[in-house]
Scaffold this active site. Structure first.
Site, PDB file in Angstrom:
ATOM      1  N   ASN A  44       0.828  -1.207   0.000  1.00 38.13           N
ATOM      2  CA  ASN A  44       0.000   0.000   0.000  1.00 38.13           C
ATOM      3  C   ASN A  44       0.857   1.249   0.000  1.00 38.13           C
ATOM      4  OD1 ASN A  44      -0.375  -1.543   2.710  1.00 38.13           O
ATOM      5  ND2 ASN A  44      -0.828   0.512   3.377  1.00 38.13           N
ATOM      6  N   ASP A  45       0.840   2.063   1.066  1.00 42.23           N
ATOM      7  CA  ASP A  45       1.409   3.413   1.000  1.00 42.23           C
ATOM      8  C   ASP A  45       2.876   3.481   0.574  1.00 42.23           C
ATOM      9  OD1 ASP A  45      -0.878   3.404   2.519  1.00 42.23           O
ATOM     10  OD2 ASP A  45       0.027   4.333   4.279  1.00 42.23           O
ATOM     11  N   SER A  53       3.366   3.223   8.210  1.00 37.20           N
ATOM     12  CA  SER A  53       3.950   4.270   7.358  1.00 37.20           C
ATOM     13  C   SER A  53       4.804   5.283   8.102  1.00 37.20           C
ATOM     14  CB  SER A  53       2.837   5.005   6.616  1.00 37.20           C
ATOM     15  OG  SER A  53       2.348   4.169   5.608  1.00 37.20           O
ATOM     16  N   ARG A  99      -0.203   7.771  13.953  1.00 36.13           N
ATOM     17  CA  ARG A  99       0.687   7.137  12.971  1.00 36.13           C
ATOM     18  C   ARG A  99       1.088   8.066  11.836  1.00 36.13           C
ATOM     19  NH1 ARG A  99      -4.360   4.793  12.626  1.00 36.13           N
ATOM     20  NH2 ARG A  99      -5.472   4.899  10.635  1.00 36.13           N
ATOM     21  N   GLU A 116      -5.207  10.086   8.397  1.00 39.38           N
ATOM     22  CA  GLU A 116      -4.047   9.281   7.961  1.00 39.38           C
ATOM     23  C   GLU A 116      -3.095  10.022   7.016  1.00 39.38           C
ATOM     24  OE1 GLU A 116      -5.521   4.692   8.132  1.00 39.38           O
ATOM     25  OE2 GLU A 116      -5.592   5.612   6.167  1.00 39.38           O
TER      26      GLU A 116
HETATM   27  C1  FRU Z   1      -2.897   4.266   5.085  1.00 35.26           C
HETATM   28  C2  FRU Z   1      -2.508   3.417   6.283  1.00 35.26           C
HETATM   29  C3  FRU Z   1      -1.629   4.196   7.208  1.00 35.26           C
HETATM   30  C4  FRU Z   1      -0.884   3.122   7.928  1.00 35.26           C
HETATM   31  C5  FRU Z   1      -0.671   2.119   6.853  1.00 35.26           C
HETATM   32  C6  FRU Z   1      -0.687   0.698   7.311  1.00 35.26           C
HETATM   33  O1  FRU Z   1      -3.199   3.502   3.975  1.00 35.26           O
HETATM   34  O2  FRU Z   1      -3.659   2.956   6.940  1.00 35.26           O
HETATM   35  O3  FRU Z   1      -2.323   5.064   8.062  1.00 35.26           O
HETATM   36  O4  FRU Z   1       0.315   3.581   8.465  1.00 35.26           O
HETATM   37  O5  FRU Z   1      -1.704   2.319   5.911  1.00 35.26           O
HETATM   38  O6  FRU Z   1      -0.367  -0.165   6.284  1.00 35.26           O
END
Ligand code: FRU
Length: 663
Positions: free
Chosen positions: A202-203, A260, A331, A393
């Site tokens: 993901n991120d 992240s 986070r 986020e």
């Molecule tokens: C955003 C998120 C962040 C987190 C990460 C976990 O997509 O939810 O807030 O750090 O992905 O994978």
């Protein structure tokens, strides 16, 4: 005006190779169609023996007969339908030529009476190989239907040699292997967008440039294709296009899985982590306590790790965490050096309890906010402010010049959805000067992070294209294409502009198609053929009397409506009205248009960046952007359809791109 330059890549055709694991359904070498049923007149009573009267030479068929619906010329119509057969093998390979009118000059596969796949010719008499992947209909009964329902130019279809096979003769077909030979060639593998070799991601995290390398860390599950086991994956690139995936950088531990965060180059060695001549890279990340059996019962905290070998190996700081738990799921620290106040700043997402608002359960409601912390050494952090508005986020926060430096610079703060505020920042507190603005108008943009410390002072944003689907692939998800950010005064105030980084030019192949059309009458026209899968298309037009202008890109329709001033695609609406020539970024394509290729005033400009499984749209020089993922079902053609009136003026530039994985 005449077309300026037209240059196409020569078409490359792959021949079907016979093997034991296949079954020839029809070869059309007999005197009649066997059990196939013809309607209308275009197909006659049996196969053609090649070229028909007044037809350009037909080539590329197998044996001496083929299906050729030019019987009676283009005006004849009809259908030719096979007997029912069982889908015992996964692929149907066949040869196709003739007209390119979707749904009208085509070969269809019918399952339970419905068309599940369809392909047209390419406005060429020669037949070329195509493959349908019928894996998902395995065991069902199907029919092949060859359709000629068109009476104008290219109103006919050629077809031959239908073979059910265990192997595909050419894409689209599902290739899943990730052995070294075929890695990055899989059917749904993005070709110039980053994706992890295998597993979920993901991120984007830790975007930083150091010693000639762009680093991209990313939220990765190396153990599976769904979210979980959050680990920092790592890739490096010389140009943000061609990525080399390295070993994982941060692995889950007893404090939690690795959520992240960001990476900075500690040039002044403020943290004291540097051991050699080069500055250390320092990562600030979220240890997501409680997200693994190992970290059960632990809270979310912010932690630090450092590397003294250009990010190849990382050591976690033994004084972790550097920031204790604050609220609910805090986070995604995004740390940067604030030169004016000479300290580090960390925007952080925090869910804070609001004692003034009680929920149904009588407990304080959680507000999702961005807090700002500062530090002189990356290890001790002090809260300096909380941004008042809701933000969820992955906060991003950058300073950008306004109007190319003509006005004092401003700060932009965004959350994971991409929505943003523009304002000022004194090193401690961000003060918004605009209401919240929409960030991306598409369906697949999330958790973007920026390279904010590049030597050439560009600020480049990379998003996660959340929600794309990649059936049966060894990887899952892709990143957005890197876009350069800028601020520009536009109509109702200062706005954030996004534009693909100029490095995209390194992907241009010699296949270029450009045309200026002084008056484009209502109708439709193919802008690219089936051999252009990866394209960068810029289109500019002055609407005239046209009511709708649509681009059908690989079966995905983008429709601009004059009445609403919007471009609609995938159920989303992107504002797109004629604008001044100064709006947003200028075209990438100044050559060979020469200096004349200035935007026109009161024109609409639209740019499509098309990869195998995504389309990013940039409206009016990047004044609005929309990110979309799709699962390719149709052949890679791009068609323009103008309806309800004529375009006063239009021009387009279409470039084929190469894959970024093969270099
Ligand atoms: C955003 C998120 C962040 C987190 C990460 C976990 O997509 O939810 O807030 O750090 O992905 O994978």
């Amino acid at each position: 005006m005449h077309p300026l330059t037209v240059a196409f890549l020569s078409l490359l055709f792959v021949a079907t190779t016979a093997s034991a694991a296949e079954e020839v359904l029809a070869d059309f070498d007999g005197a009649d169609y066997g059990g196939w049923t013809a309607t209308g007149t275009a197909f006659g009573t049996g196969p053609a023996q090649g070229t028909l009267p007044e037809q350009a030479p037909v080539t590329g068929f197998r044996g001496h007969g083929l299906v050729n619906s030019y019987l009676g010329g283009d005006k004849a119509t009809g259908t030719l339908t096979s007997p029912e057969f069982e889908l015992k093998r996964r692929y149907l390979n066949f040869l196709i030529g003739g007209g390119a009118i979707e749904g009208k000059t085509c070969v269809n596969i019918l399952v339970d009476g419905a068309v599940v796949l369809s392909a047209t010719g390419r406005e060429e008499e020669s037949l070329t190989t195509l493959t349908f992947d019928l894996g998902e209909y395995s065991g069902k009964r199907a029919r092949i239907q060859i359709v000629d329902d068109a009476t104008g130019g290219w109103g006919h279809i050629n077809a031959d040699h239908f073979v059910l096979s265990d192997s595909a003769a050419m894409p689209p077909y599902v290739k899943q292997s990730i052995d070294a030979e075929t890695l990055y060639e899989e059917t749904y593998r993005p070709q110039f967008h980053f994706s992890a070799q295998k597993g979920w991601h993901n991120d984007p995290n830790g975007l930083v440039f150091f010693n000639g390398e762009y680093h991209l860390f990313f939220q990765h599950n190396p153990k599976g294709t769904e979210w979980g086991n959050m680990t920092w994956g790592h890739a490096v690139s010389p140009n943000m296009l061609e990525w080399n995936q390295l070993e994982s950088a941060l692995l889950p531990d007893a404090t939690g899985t690795m959520f992240s965060g960001s990476v900075v180059v500690d040039v002044k060695n403020t943290g004291g982590f540097q051991t050699g001549k080069e500055p250390a890279l320092v990562a600030l990340y979220t240890a997501a306590g409680g997200t693994s059996p190992e970290s059960k019962g632990r809270p979310f905290t912010q932690c630090l790790a450092f590397s003294n070998d250009r990010g190849r190996t990382w050591k976690k700081f033994d004084g972790n965490p550097v920031l204790n738990n604050i609220g609910d799921g805090d986070r995604d620290p995004k740390v940067f050096w604030h030169a004016a106040t000479t300290h580090w700043v960390m925007p952080l997402y925090v869910g804070v309890k609001d004692p003034t608002r009680l929920g149904k359960d009588g407990k304080p409601v959680t507000r999702q906010v961005c807090q700002f912390y500062t530090s002189s050494d990356l290890k001790k952090w002090t809260l300096t402010s909380t941004f008042a508005e809701e933000l969820f986020e992955c906060p991003g926060f950058v300073e950008l010049p306004v109007d190319g430096g003509a006005k004092p610079s401003k700060w932009v703060l965004w959350g994971a959805s991409g929505e943003y505020w523009i304002g000022s920042f004194d090193g401690r507190t961000f003060t918004a000067e605009t209401p919240k603005q929409k960030g991306d108008y598409g369906s697949n943009f999330y958790a973007a992070q920026a390279y904010d410390d590049l030597p050439d002072h560009r600020v480049v944003l990379v998003s996660w294209m959340q929600g794309g689907r990649y059936p049966k692939m060894p990887f899952n998800q892709q990143m957005g294409f890197p876009v350069e950010l800028s601020l520009q005064t536009a109509g109702d105030g200062i706005r954030l502009m996004k534009w693909p980084v100029a490095e995209v030019r390194q992907l241009f192949t010699s296949a270029l198609h450009e045309e200026l059309i002084e008056h484009f009458p209502a109708g439709q026209r193919k802008l690219s053929g089936t051999n252009s899968e990866l394209i960068d298309l810029e289109f500019e037009f002055i609407p005239g009397t046209a009511k709708t202008v649509a681009w059908e890109i690989r079966g995905n329709r983008f429709e601009w409506q004059a009445a609403s001033g919007e471009l609609t695609a995938f159920g989303r609406h992107i504002p797109l009205r004629p604008g001044p020539r100064t709006l947003g970024h200028r075209s990438e394509f100044r050559k060979p248009w020469g200096p004349d290729f200035e935007p026109w005033d009161n024109s609409i400009r639209i740019r499509f960046l098309v990869d195998r499984t995504s389309i990013e749209v940039f409206a009016n020089g990047g004044a609005a952007m929309a990110s979309f993922c799709f699962v390719p079902r149709a052949l890679p053609t791009t068609t323009l359809i103008v309806d309800g009136g004529d375009l006063a003026r239009s021009r387009f530039t279409l470039r084929d791109l190469r894959s970024a994985w093969k270099y």
